[in-house]
Design an enzyme around this catalytic site. Structure first.
Site, PDB file in Angstrom:
ATOM      1  CG  HIS A  40      68.864  95.849  14.850  1.00  0.00           C
ATOM      2  ND1 HIS A  40      69.711  94.923  15.409  1.00  0.00           N
ATOM      3  CD2 HIS A  40      67.726  95.818  15.591  1.00  0.00           C
ATOM      4  CE1 HIS A  40      69.117  94.357  16.447  1.00  0.00           C
ATOM      5  NE2 HIS A  40      67.901  94.872  16.573  1.00  0.00           N
ATOM      6  CE  LYS A  56      65.535  91.571  24.516  1.00  0.00           C
ATOM      7  NZ  LYS A  56      65.658  92.366  23.276  1.00  0.00           N
ATOM      8  NE  ARG A  82      61.970  89.613  14.545  1.00  0.00           N
ATOM      9  CZ  ARG A  82      62.574  89.631  15.697  1.00  0.00           C
ATOM     10  NH1 ARG A  82      63.825  89.971  15.759  1.00  0.00           N
ATOM     11  NH2 ARG A  82      61.971  89.283  16.796  1.00  0.00           N
ATOM     12  CB  SER A 101      69.896  90.412  18.687  1.00  0.00           C
ATOM     13  OG  SER A 101      69.946  91.569  17.903  1.00  0.00           O
TER      14      SER A 101
END
Length: 168
Positions: free
Chosen positions: A19, A43, A93, A131
């Protein structure tokens, strides 16, 4: 001359070195970068919204450029419009990220075609960081130093220890 504002949205639970790479690079592309911290209902966050806001604020304190950390609980395009953004900054990514981001960008364009999305490829060394994996590694006692700053590492270890005590 108008100020070019970009929005970098995310849950940042926790904020990782990946990040931070996107934040540093994104801040160079705009005059003002707004980091939008949100809650994703799909989440289960380790940290509260206020904790994540404080964490991100602390981590960006030394990043060059005009950076604001703001929470939001709305459609991204509505938030970006309120912030006066002309650009959404997104980090990629891998190919799997691209598929998801491509679809989301298409939907966002349908909602507001005045705001462009810019994709930044994560630094090769940081591409595997996510994360959710950082949290999982920490929950099982693994070393997360390669994925987060020392301060975030301390935050995560303290939270894992607190969760462990509650679960006992």
């Amino acid at each position: 001359m108008s100020v070019r504002t970009g929005v970098y949205p995310g849950t940042f639970d926790p904020v990782t070195l990946g990040h931070m790479d996107i934040i540093r690079r994104g801040a160079k592309l705009v005059d003002r970068l707004v980091i939008g911290v949100t809650t994703n209902p799909s989440k289960s966050p380790m940290f509260t919204l206020d904790e994540r806001m404080a964490m991100v604020q602390r981590e960006v304190a030394d990043v060059e450029g005009e950076i604001h950390v703001v929470s939001f609980d709305s459609l991204l395009m509505d938030f970006a419009e309120r912030e006066g953004a002309s650009v959404i900054v997104r980090g990629l990514r891998a190919v799997a990220d691209f598929e998801y981001e491509y679809q989301m960008t298409g939907m966002n364009q349908q909602l507001n075609n005045r705001i462009e999305t810019v994709f930044l490829m994560a630094d090769v060394a940081l591409q595997p960081i996510a994360s959710r994996w950082v949290k999982e590694i920490a929950m099982f006692g693994g070393d997360i130093n390669k994925f987060v700053t020392d301060a975030v590492n301390r935050d995560i270890v303290a939270r894992v220890n607190l969760i462990g005590r509650k679960g006992s």
